[in-house]
Design an enzyme around this catalytic site. Structure first.
Site, PDB file in Angstrom:
ATOM      1  CB  SER A  93      -0.938  -0.031   1.216  1.00 41.65           C
ATOM      2  OG  SER A  93      -1.931   0.949   1.077  1.00 41.65           O
ATOM      3  CG  ASN A  94      -0.262   4.600  -1.439  1.00 41.46           C
ATOM      4  OD1 ASN A  94      -0.974   5.370  -0.821  1.00 41.46           O
ATOM      5  ND2 ASN A  94      -0.686   3.966  -2.531  1.00 41.46           N
ATOM      6  NE  ARG A  95       5.058   8.366   3.331  1.00 41.33           N
ATOM      7  CZ  ARG A  95       5.097   9.679   3.464  1.00 41.33           C
ATOM      8  NH1 ARG A  95       4.485  10.276   4.467  1.00 41.33           N
ATOM      9  NH2 ARG A  95       5.742  10.428   2.584  1.00 41.33           N
TER      10      ARG A  95
END
Ligand code: CTP
Length: 406
Positions: A209-211
């Site tokens: 995933s990412n931030r």
């Protein structure tokens, strides 16, 4: 824009800046607003009700459960009728209660009863404004469409200095005027917004995933609703509450997001892809948890580019993409805009601290397909959202050739 004839509620909480609410009240009444003041118990320790009663020409509301107080039900009806509620100054405590819907005194009860816009001008000491709990509460309120002003920086009552000073009275009034006269310039529009990250499973317990926090997309959805649009918000997992009134479609993976977007695309007149879609997913997610401490090679495969696919369908919707860049922002963004065949690209420099990913603020460049570039100054994402929508409205009005050239 005028405050004349407006029915307002001014909530005052227990901050040393409570005396500044007196100046605010004087200015509001001078501008012709009818103001009912509501003091919390702690506010009364700073400034007495008599001052507010004299200046407002009305009884001051002090405690919901005070047997001396006039009919509480009637005053809740007043909150329902009020054109707006402004809380100034607001303590960290008030922000927390408002964010969580706690109604344990008159003011917080009125906030739940209010139907009009709510403007909150915080004032607090030292590092409180920066505390993660306060940041989270402010983010929750803003995502819900509440205007929470930034406190000013400078000397604080405690002798410390920092961000926490009550904003200028003029800034509060300006925010109130803006909240009271929301442009209904998106009435009739159907806005499709994507937000947040996507999660691409590696095995049943792990994912890529990412931030992305989703704040920008949720801010856009809330702003579009305020401006009269029907809004569908398709979101990957975030900690945010969707704005009331939006059709909310939660998704996990890029492929789920793609499906949801294509399903909701046909009636959309504006598509805003604020989601940070994971570019890759595991080619083959493991069916059971991957074990062991050995090296592991994960084969990744690119996810479908939802934005490019939406643009290729040429439904006539105005299409907006986002780009996160770390260098040569304008050049990369221009190439991305053209590559994807979209109308507007919102680019931010994610290498800068305090803006972009997972931040409260953003500072973006707006590049349009007609060659225009506009830099917006750093501001809270809620305000960036409104600026982006205003830009879309202006581009649409000034670009009648768009449909033929799409
Ligand atoms: N996007 C999308 N589907 C993807 C990837 C991105 O719809 N599979 C959308 C995002 O919602 C965003 C824009 O495309 O609006 C971002 O474009 P992208 O090419 O992913 O930009 P970056 O992630 O910045 O790409 P790069 O790594 O190429 O710089």
């Amino acid at each position: 824009m005028s405050l004349a004839g407006r029915e307002l509620i001014l909530g005052v909480t227990g901050s040393i800046a409570a005396y500044k609410a007196v100046y605010l009240l004087r200015e509001l009444t001078r501008l012709g607003a009818a103001v009912t003041v509501c003091l919390t118990e702690h506010a009364r320790a700073f400034v007495g009700p008599l001052t507010f009663r004299t200046l407002s020409g009305r009884p001051v509301l002090t405690d919901l459960f005070d047997p001396q107080s006039p009919d509480a039900v009637e005053h809740v009806a007043l909150a329902e009728r009020a054109h707006a509620v402004v809380v100034a100054p607001a303590t960290a405590n008030l922000l927390a209660k408002a964010a969580h819907g706690i109604a344990d005194d008159f003011l917080t009860t009125l906030l739940l009863a209010a139907r009009g816009p709510v403007v909150i001008a915080p004032a607090m000491d030292g590092g409180m404004w920066e505390h993660p709990a306060v940041r989270a509460n402010v983010a929750t309120l803003r995502a819900r469409g509440v205007t929470v002003l930034e406190p000013d920086a400078g000397a604080l009552a405690s002798g410390l200095s920092g961000r926490g000073r009550f904003p200028e009275v003029d800034a509060v009034i300006e925010a109130l005027e803006r909240a009271l006269v929301p442009a209904r310039d998106l009435a009739g529009d159907r806005v499709l917004v994507t937000a947040g990250p996507t999660r691409e499973p590696i095995d049943p317990v792990r994912y890529i995933s990412n931030r992305s926090s989703g704040k920008m997309g949720y801010g856009l959805a809330a702003a579009a609703l305020r401006r009269g649009a029907e809004v569908t918000l398709i979101s990957g997992p975030t900690a945010l509450t969707p704005p009331p009134g939006a059709v909310f479609v939660p998704v996990q993976t890029a492929e789920e997001m793609r499906e949801a977007v294509l399903q909701h695309l046909p009636p959309a007149t504006i598509v805003i892809k604020a989601a940070a879609v994971a570019d890759y997913r595991a080619k083959q997610a493991a069916a059971s948890k991957i074990k062991g401490k050995r090296d592991l090679t994960l084969e990744l495969t690119p996810n479908p580019d939802i934005l490019a696919e939406v643009a290729a369908r040429r439904t006539g919707a105005f299409i907006v993409g986002f780009a996160a860049e770390t260098h040569d922002v304008a050049a990369h963004a221009r190439a991305k805009l053209e590559g994807k065949g979209i109308d507007l690209l919102v680019a931010n420099d994610v290498s800068q601290r305090g803006i972009g990913f997972d931040a409260e603020d953003n500072e973006v460049l707006l590049l349009d397909r007609w060659g225009g570039t506009r830099a917006l100054p750093r501001m809270p994402k809620t305000e960036v959202a409104d600026a982006i929508l205003s830009h879309i409205v202006a581009l649409r009005a000034g670009a009648p050739a768009k449909k033929t050239h799409a």
